[in-house]
Design a protein around this motif. Sequence first.
Motif, short mmCIF file in Angstrom:
data_model
loop_
_atom_site.label_atom_id
_atom_site.label_comp_id
_atom_site.label_asym_id
_atom_site.label_seq_id
_atom_site.Cartn_x
_atom_site.Cartn_y
_atom_site.Cartn_z
N TYR A 22 -7.19 -14.42 -1.61
CA TYR A 22 -6.62 -13.62 -2.69
C TYR A 22 -7.34 -12.28 -2.72
O TYR A 22 -8.58 -12.22 -2.67
N THR A 23 -6.55 -11.20 -2.79
CA THR A 23 -7.09 -9.85 -2.73
C THR A 23 -6.53 -9.00 -3.86
O THR A 23 -5.32 -8.94 -4.06
N ILE A 24 -7.43 -8.34 -4.58
CA ILE A 24 -7.05 -7.37 -5.63
C ILE A 24 -7.67 -6.03 -5.26
O ILE A 24 -8.85 -5.97 -4.92
N VAL A 25 -6.90 -4.98 -5.33
CA VAL A 25 -7.43 -3.64 -5.04
C VAL A 25 -7.03 -2.66 -6.13
O VAL A 25 -6.14 -2.92 -6.95
N GLY A 26 -7.68 -1.52 -6.13
CA GLY A 26 -7.42 -0.47 -7.11
C GLY A 26 -6.20 0.36 -6.75
O GLY A 26 -5.58 0.20 -5.69
N PRO A 27 -5.85 1.29 -7.64
CA PRO A 27 -4.66 2.13 -7.42
C PRO A 27 -4.72 2.95 -6.13
O PRO A 27 -3.71 3.06 -5.42
N LYS A 28 -5.88 3.51 -5.82
CA LYS A 28 -5.99 4.34 -4.62
C LYS A 28 -5.79 3.51 -3.35
O LYS A 28 -5.09 3.93 -2.43
N GLU A 29 -6.37 2.33 -3.34
CA GLU A 29 -6.21 1.44 -2.19
C GLU A 29 -4.75 1.01 -2.06
O GLU A 29 -4.24 0.85 -0.95
N GLY A 30 -4.09 0.84 -3.21
CA GLY A 30 -2.69 0.45 -3.21
C GLY A 30 -1.76 1.53 -2.68
O GLY A 30 -0.61 1.24 -2.32
N GLU A 31 -2.25 2.76 -2.61
CA GLU A 31 -1.46 3.86 -2.06
C GLU A 31 -1.69 4.02 -0.56
O GLU A 31 -1.08 4.87 0.09
N GLY A 32 -2.59 3.21 0.00
CA GLY A 32 -2.94 3.31 1.40
C GLY A 32 -1.98 2.56 2.31
O GLY A 32 -0.97 1.98 1.86
N PRO A 33 -2.28 2.52 3.60
CA PRO A 33 -1.36 1.94 4.59
C PRO A 33 -1.24 0.42 4.54
O PRO A 33 -0.33 -0.14 5.16
N LEU A 34 -2.13 -0.26 3.83
CA LEU A 34 -2.10 -1.73 3.80
C LEU A 34 -1.48 -2.28 2.52
O LEU A 34 -1.62 -3.47 2.22
N ARG A 35 -0.79 -1.45 1.78
CA ARG A 35 -0.25 -1.83 0.47
C ARG A 35 0.52 -3.16 0.50
O ARG A 35 0.35 -4.00 -0.38
#
Length: 338
Positions: A22-35
Amino acid sequence: MGKRIGFQTVELSSKPKILQSYTIVGPKEGEGPLREYFHEILSDDMCDCKSFELAESKIHYKAVTSCIKSAGKKEADINYIFAGDLLNQIMASTFMARDLEIPFIGLYGACSTFTEAMTMAAMAIEAEFASYTIASTSSHFSSAERQFRLPLEMGSQRAPSSQWTVTGAAALLIGREGNYPYITHVTTGKVKDYGVKDPNEMGAAMAPAAVDTLKQHFQDTNRTEKDYDLIVSGDLGKVGKAITIELLKEYGYNIESNYIDCGDEIFHGESQGTNCGGSGAACSAAVMSSMIYKGLLSKKYKRVLLISTGALLSSTSSLQGQSIPGIAHAVAVECGGD
């Protein structure tokens, strides 16, 4: 039972299985290529908390509990949590664990903590000390910045060689049975220090440790870079990645064709302003627990070697003018049935 092979590697004969991630990321990471690979993307990295540190702990808690729930397990099923983070006294992890009724073993390996946790969690399964274990970690851009560099409020200019600490948390549930990707080898690294003192040069500080652990893993296992579909370093970024490629060539290994770095993959570097890429304990954790784990499940990858790297500096050591020691731990994860 497992056995020690070579100088630094343990072969795990029971092949501890990675049952869930299970992976949770922030908004900036969510805008990256692995969204598309992440399980959850935050809209607000404060998570309704009063501080960045408490927000990180909340994210970490959510990743662990969601991992357990997604696997159809309960807290009572888990024998140990192996977890750590970048904060003083691994605050994010201990505050996470205080809300769980699960035995907790806190770890610190800086950004190498995830493979350190995977190693200990798998060894506990191998030794039959546990039926189910959790390996997890977290980091947060804002909490790490004010601990290791300068408060964000100062608006200091970032160096071209600097990296962006990943905001997020990830957890793996490891057990004994089922047709899941499994851990076959762990190679525990040695601390290496080549005298780098600039905290904006994390990739250069950690690359020698990555090279040393990779070289030793190949020697211990009688494998080469060609035996892996994918070799993945944790958060060396563009600079450290380039150094690692060149240094390994001196030992006769050319990993260019099947090597990626999590820090180099997680952001659109130029458009997102992350300079040399991502870093932080959650960097390798987020990429391994999302894109790579799903690739193993789908059989896109049959054999992966993950090497998380850590810069073992502290605010105290930096203020005292000390250099930055590096560490790297490697975990081989494979699939293909029992």
